[in-house]
Scaffold this active site. Structure first.
Site, PDB file in Angstrom:
ATOM      1  N   GLU A   4       3.492 -19.559 116.500  1.00  0.00           N
ATOM      2  CA  GLU A   4       4.160 -18.498 117.392  1.00  0.00           C
ATOM      3  C   GLU A   4       3.715 -17.220 116.752  1.00  0.00           C
ATOM      4  O   GLU A   4       3.202 -17.494 115.648  1.00  0.00           O
ATOM      5  CB  GLU A   4       5.647 -18.678 117.142  1.00  0.00           C
ATOM      6  N   CYS A   7      -4.791 -30.556 130.692  1.00  0.00           N
ATOM      7  CA  CYS A   7      -5.815 -30.048 131.441  1.00  0.00           C
ATOM      8  C   CYS A   7      -5.124 -29.433 132.753  1.00  0.00           C
ATOM      9  O   CYS A   7      -5.836 -29.105 133.693  1.00  0.00           O
ATOM     10  CB  CYS A   7      -6.727 -31.061 131.778  1.00  0.00           C
TER      11      CYS A   7
END
Length: 346
Positions: free
Chosen positions: A109, A135
């Protein structure tokens, strides 16, 4: 105005007023050949009686690209995003949504989206977040952005993706150079060494406010999450059951295609733009879907498997072969397993 488009499929969506205003690609500059990787592993191959050349022979990957040392995937995403906005004629201040769909991360983060948002100079009113789904992240991002545009929540969305697998591949090569490396470990790292770096971006907007653009009509998706252990990776190591992923991914793509072919008219598409893992996989995919492989533009041989960047990067670099009115199907198969299709009227 909210969309009134309907679909008979529970796992499909339809859009009425979303258009693709631009699609761009940014090539990572350092070309790394499969022959060079084979040279780095020559002692391991010799000790294990393994034959070099398999990256080209089995996957069809002649080369892949790396970003230079010290260049972050954020730099690529910001460059691709700024380029897409310029080509679309959209000012940064007009963008209401930014979605970063990269698998690559530097930390847990904050989101990578905030760095791209800052680098491009997007407004404080621009919602921004990451979507990560192996993907499929970019195609998922198109669905989310199109749904928000159709709902009237935003006028323009920017989707970006950039992958930097240089460090992952350098670590894989070093690991495979150890004297205790086994044949199984080489095979487990095969897919890792076919990956490639690069960046791509797309601007979506409202059709009723645009004189041009290509309509995003909708799409569909399906999951087979009991296959979640076939490909697992982190920032330093990725292992792949190449054969298992090949077979399970093809089966899921075929099932998704057959479930939705009648509603979407998939058999009549003019171009199939897909995530690309190997030429063998592409040939098998086209054969099982009953689609001419000539409809399948390639980025894999020169750029490797670019993960979620592959389909949008290929779309961006293949635009000169598309004619107005062509149907373009974007297809992704992501480890997990999940698959997503997007339907575009060029």
């Amino acid at each position: 105005m909210a969309s009134t488009a309907t679909t008979s499929l529970r796992n499909a969506y339809r859009l009425q007023d979303t258009v693709i205003l631009s699609a761009t690609a940014v090539e990572a500059p350092e070309r790394v050949t499969s022959a060079w990787i084979d040279e780095q592993l020559s002692e391991t191959y010799s000790r294990l009686s393994m034959t070099p050349g398999k990256f080209e022979e089995l996957a069809g990957v002649v080369a892949r690209r790396w970003w230079p040392s010290g260049v972050s995937f954020i730099d690529g995403a910001a460059e691709a995003g700024a380029k897409a906005l310029a080509e679309a004629g959209v000012e940064p201040g007009q963008v209401g949504l930014l979605i970063n769909t990269s698998v690559s991360k530097d930390h847990l983060e904050p989101s990578a989206a905030v760095q791209v948002h800052d680098a491009i100079g997007l407004p404080a009113t621009c919602l921004n977040f990451d979507i990560s789904n192996a993907c499929l992240g970019f195609i998922n991002g198109m669905q989310v952005a199109g749904t928000m545009i159709d709902a009237g929540q935003i006028d323009y969305a920017l989707i970006v993706n950039s992958e930097n697998i240089r460090g992952l591949q350098e670590k894989a090569i070093a690991r495979l150079q150890r004297p205790e490396t086994t044949v199984a470990e080489v095979r487990e790292q095969f897919a890792t060494l076919t990956l490639g770096c690069g960046a791509t971006a797309m601007v979506l907007g409202r059709g009723d406010q645009s004189s041009g653009g290509h309509r995003l009509l909708g799409g569909t998706h399906k999951s087979a999450t009991h296959h979640h252990d076939l490909c697992v990776g982190d920032l330093s190591f990725m292992r792949t059951d190449t054969r298992g992923l090949f077979e399970a991914g093809l089966a899921l793509a075929l099932e998704t295609f057959e479930d939705s072919a009648e509603e979407f008219g998939w058999h009549e598409v003019d171009h199939l733009v897909s995530h690309q893992t190997s030429l063998v996989h592409i040939a098998a995919l086209c054969a099982r879907l009953g689609l001419d492989q000539a409809k399948f533009p390639l980025s894999l041989p020169e750029f490797g498997n670019m993960g979620p960047a592959a389909a949008p990067f290929t779309l961006a670099t293949s635009q000169d072969r598309f004619e107005p009115g062509d149907r373009v199907m974007m297809l992704g198969i992501g480890s997990g397993l999940n698959t997503s299709f997007a339907d575009i009227l060029w």
